[in-house]
Write an enzyme that holds these catalytic residues in place. Structure first.
Site, mmCIF file in Angstrom:
data_model
loop_
_atom_site.group_PDB
_atom_site.id
_atom_site.type_symbol
_atom_site.label_atom_id
_atom_site.label_comp_id
_atom_site.label_asym_id
_atom_site.label_seq_id
_atom_site.Cartn_x
_atom_site.Cartn_y
_atom_site.Cartn_z
ATOM 1 N N GLN A 309 1.062 -1.331 0.051
ATOM 2 C CA GLN A 309 0.173 -0.048 -0.048
ATOM 3 C C GLN A 309 0.834 1.237 -0.179
ATOM 4 O OE1 GLN A 309 -3.352 -0.233 -0.224
ATOM 5 N NE2 GLN A 309 -3.607 2.137 -0.471
ATOM 6 N N SER A 344 -5.966 1.480 4.572
ATOM 7 C CA SER A 344 -6.819 0.893 3.321
ATOM 8 C C SER A 344 -7.440 -0.398 3.915
ATOM 9 C CB SER A 344 -5.857 0.455 2.281
ATOM 10 O OG SER A 344 -6.270 -0.249 1.335
ATOM 11 N N ASP A 353 -11.745 -5.286 -5.735
ATOM 12 C CA ASP A 353 -11.806 -4.583 -6.794
ATOM 13 C C ASP A 353 -12.576 -5.420 -7.830
ATOM 14 O OD1 ASP A 353 -11.274 -2.414 -5.294
ATOM 15 O OD2 ASP A 353 -9.266 -2.190 -6.427
ATOM 16 N N GLU A 396 -16.175 4.861 -5.646
ATOM 17 C CA GLU A 396 -15.446 3.688 -6.314
ATOM 18 C C GLU A 396 -16.487 2.531 -6.728
ATOM 19 O OE1 GLU A 396 -11.993 2.465 -4.319
ATOM 20 O OE2 GLU A 396 -11.144 4.160 -4.729
#
Length: 425
Positions: A309, A344, A353, A396
């Protein structure tokens, strides 16, 4: 006195002159032919009879010539081969048929005999081999002991008895619940990973010597089950106000490419991991989508380490800096789309995702189906368009987060993001 030439004399003179001219023309060729003939005669002398050989016509009965050495090899047939096979059989080197045909089995028996007697093991029965074979000192075959089995490397894609034994042992210990089929597939690999993780071995999903030794030893532990998530327990919150430590790593991670059938979803990256419970929910959700005729799913991200990350965050900052942003503005802009390390959701192994290869996800039939149905399988759309001020991130549409049932449906029905649902705004 007048000199008179007689006609006859004149004729003779003409003839003589012609002869001299002919000799002048022919003599050089004749001489050369003579020289060539002489050279040939000297180069190839006329053979003369060898008198000694003509006299030796009586064979001495006491002078028996030595027999031509025998060479038996592949393809040879006859009584000599039959005799050879019988001798090899008597000495237990050969167990085939005594048929007088020098085949591969006979050649292999000869090689074994040669090796045991210190001869060149070429499978050819020449004079030295035959002399040793028919001698009284010829040894009976001493079988070569079978080597002790050394554990080989077993990994995904292998099949056979060794894999079946592996699956059986993993099942005895509670790590494997699949079919005992001798096929090293994703379920077997996940079971191996769970075993390795619990026994503090290198977690690679492959059974090499060290894993094999522990697995089949008395020290092998039975599975310590991961506690079933309490549906009444509140979901884990990770954000800027609730970061995880640099050493944080979930315990129940599995490789998604092993846990999820490729017929349902493509995992973009062989090392993408996710929480095992969330992975099971993903499989159920994608199966429902495919049944509805919606296919082409892809997972582009799952669990991320703190270090990875950090790398993503730094790369994004550098990208803004290359566009002329100041360091402060570049960091501020990056925080809108990339979480700082420790903040995160991907650190939990519960965030994924979801994408479609080659196109923007927004507006696709997959995105529409996901936003309508993911809640029924324990997932939420984590960063929604009307919640940016609360979550701190731009929307998102591809980012979903597993919170479990009934939390997901409760959040959908109340139109709440995770911070709102937990009362942490």
């Amino acid at each position: 006195m007048k000199f008179r030439v007689r006609p006859m004399t004149l004729v003779c003179a003409v003839i003589l002159l012609g002869a001299l001219v002919a000799v002048a023309f022919l003599l050089p060729g004749t001489l050369e032919s003579g020289r060539v003939l002489e050279r040939e005669r000297n180069a190839t002398p006329t053979p003369t009879a060898e008198i000694a050989s003509m006299l030796a016509v009586t064979i001495d009965p006491n002078n028996t010539p030595s027999p031509t050495p025998v060479l038996l090899k592949t393809g040879t047939e006859g009584d000599e081969v039959r005799r050879l096979q019988q001798r090899l059989k008597d000495l237990q080197y050969y167990n085939g048929e005594v048929d007088g045909q020098y085949g591969q089995a006979t050649a292999e028996a000869v090689r074994v005999f040669q090796a045991q007697h210190g001869l060149e093991a070429d499978g050819l029965a020449g004079q030295n081999t035959l002399s040793a074979l028919y001698a009284d000192t010829a040894q009976v075959c001493i079988p070569t002991p079978s080597p002790s089995p050394t554990p080989g490397l077993l990994s995904r894609g292998d099949e056979g008895e060794a894999v079946l034994a592996l699956q059986t042992r993993l099942q005895e210990l509670g790590f494997y619940t699949g079919k005992l089929d001798g096929d090293f597939g994703g379920g077997t690999e996940n079971a191996v990973r769970s075993f390795q993780r619990q026994h503090e071995l290198d977690v690679d999903g492959m059974v090499a010597e060290k894993t094999n030794a522990v697995l089949f030893s008395d020290q092998a532990q039975t599975l310590i089950p991961t506690p079933t998530p309490d549906p009444n327990a509140l979901p884990l919150l990770v954000n800027a106000e609730h970061p995880v430590g640099q050493d944080y790593r979930p315990d129940n991670l599995v490789l998604l490419r092993n846990a999820l059938p490729s017929s349902l979803v493509t995992v973009k990256g062989s090392e993408i991991e996710g929480d095992a419970t969330a992975a099971a929910a993903l499989e159920e959700m994608f199966a429902a989508a495919v049944e509805d005729g919606v296919t082409g799913w892809q997972i582009s991200a799952g669990y991320r380490s703190y270090a990875y990350q950090q790398q993503l965050f730094d790369e994004k900052v550098a990208s803004y800096r290359s566009e002329g942003f100041s360091q402060a503005n570049a960091v501020s802009a990056t925080r809108q789309t990339v979480a700082e390390p420790g903040t995160s959701e991907h650190h939990t192994g519960l965030a994924f995702d979801i994408t479609v290869a080659g196109v923007s996800f927004k507006g696709t039939e997959q995105q529409i189906w996901l936003h309508e149905h993911c809640w029924d399988y324990g997932f939420i759309v984590r960063y929604q368009e009307d919640k940016e001020d609360i979550t701190g991130f731009l929307a998102e549409c591809w980012h979903i987060r597993y919170v479990g049932l009934p939390h997901s449906t409760a959040m959908r029905d109340a139109n709440q993001c995770l911070e709102e649902y937990l009362g942490a705004v």
